[in-house]
Design a protein around this motif. Structure first.
Motif, PDB file in Angstrom:
ATOM      1  N   GLY A 119     -14.841  37.127 -25.691  1.00 28.92           N
ATOM      2  CA  GLY A 119     -14.306  37.686 -26.919  1.00 28.92           C
ATOM      3  C   GLY A 119     -14.901  38.992 -27.388  1.00 28.92           C
ATOM      4  N   MET A 120     -15.520  39.737 -26.500  1.00 28.34           N
ATOM      5  CA  MET A 120     -16.178  40.992 -26.885  1.00 28.34           C
ATOM      6  C   MET A 120     -15.312  42.229 -26.624  1.00 28.34           C
ATOM      7  SD  MET A 120     -18.805  39.590 -28.076  1.00 28.34           S
ATOM      8  CE  MET A 120     -19.795  40.985 -28.518  1.00 28.34           C
ATOM      9  N   ALA A 121     -14.076  42.053 -26.232  1.00 28.34           N
ATOM     10  CA  ALA A 121     -13.134  43.153 -25.969  1.00 28.34           C
ATOM     11  C   ALA A 121     -13.629  44.101 -24.884  1.00 28.34           C
ATOM     12  CB  ALA A 121     -12.836  43.929 -27.256  1.00 28.34           C
ATOM     13  N   SER A 122     -14.256  43.544 -23.868  1.00 23.50           N
ATOM     14  CA  SER A 122     -14.765  44.423 -22.822  1.00 23.50           C
ATOM     15  C   SER A 122     -14.212  44.131 -21.434  1.00 23.50           C
ATOM     16  CB  SER A 122     -16.300  44.360 -22.776  1.00 23.50           C
ATOM     17  OG  SER A 122     -16.737  43.063 -22.459  1.00 23.50           O
ATOM     18  N   CYS A 123     -13.561  42.998 -21.225  1.00 18.41           N
ATOM     19  CA  CYS A 123     -13.107  42.684 -19.866  1.00 18.41           C
ATOM     20  C   CYS A 123     -11.620  42.941 -19.656  1.00 18.41           C
ATOM     21  CB  CYS A 123     -13.446  41.234 -19.510  1.00 18.41           C
ATOM     22  SG  CYS A 123     -12.440  39.985 -20.342  1.00 18.41           S
ATOM     23  N   LEU A 124     -10.839  43.056 -20.713  1.00 14.63           N
ATOM     24  CA  LEU A 124      -9.392  43.292 -20.653  1.00 14.63           C
ATOM     25  C   LEU A 124      -8.612  42.185 -19.951  1.00 14.63           C
ATOM     26  CD1 LEU A 124      -9.202  47.117 -19.891  1.00 14.63           C
ATOM     27  CD2 LEU A 124      -8.812  45.958 -22.060  1.00 14.63           C
ATOM     28  N   MET A 125      -9.213  41.034 -19.744  1.00 12.47           N
ATOM     29  CA  MET A 125      -8.529  39.963 -19.036  1.00 12.47           C
ATOM     30  C   MET A 125      -7.631  39.131 -19.953  1.00 12.47           C
ATOM     31  SD  MET A 125     -11.540  38.690 -16.486  1.00 12.47           S
ATOM     32  CE  MET A 125     -10.525  37.533 -15.594  1.00 12.47           C
TER      33      MET A 125
END
Length: 119
Positions: free
Chosen positions: A41-47
């Motif tokens: 949920g950190m908006a860093s993987c875009l998955m």
């Protein structure tokens, strides 16, 4: 706002009632709908991208700065990060098929076609 909001996940057609402000990712977990994620949920993987019909864009809170930075122009195409998108009103979202699941489904379909051709 008071009261719960309904989130419907396609293609599973599963719905769940959630409180306003709940992320789509949290709603998907409660509805037992698989949404891929790696960054918790950190908006860093875009998955955890999901598709939201542009007509329903107002059912979600405005994109966070992190979501704007990560998605850029995809936001205008109805793509949202489920870990960042928060529910304001009833909404229906489409969860893209997992790429690995897609490859397996295609291979199984090919095998079935080959088997049908043999008979």
């Amino acid at each position: 706002m008071s009261g719960n909001r309904r989130v419907t996940f396609l293609p599973e057609e599963r719905s769940i009632e959630v409180r306003p402000g709940t992320t789509l990712l949290d709603a998907s977990k409660r509805a037992r709908v698989a949404v891929r994620t790696r960054c918790d949920g950190m908006a860093s993987c875009l998955m955890c991208k999901v598709n939201v019909d542009p007509d329903q864009a107002a059912a979600l809170q405005e994109p966070t700065p992190a979501e704007k930075r990560m998605l850029g122009g995809l936001l205008g195409q109805g793509i949202r990060l489920s870990c960042q998108a928060r529910v304001k009103a009833d909404v229906t979202v489409t969860v893209p098929e997992d790429p690995l699941k897609s490859v397996i489904r295609q291979k199984l379909a090919e095998q079935q076609r080959e088997k049908d051709e043999l008979w």
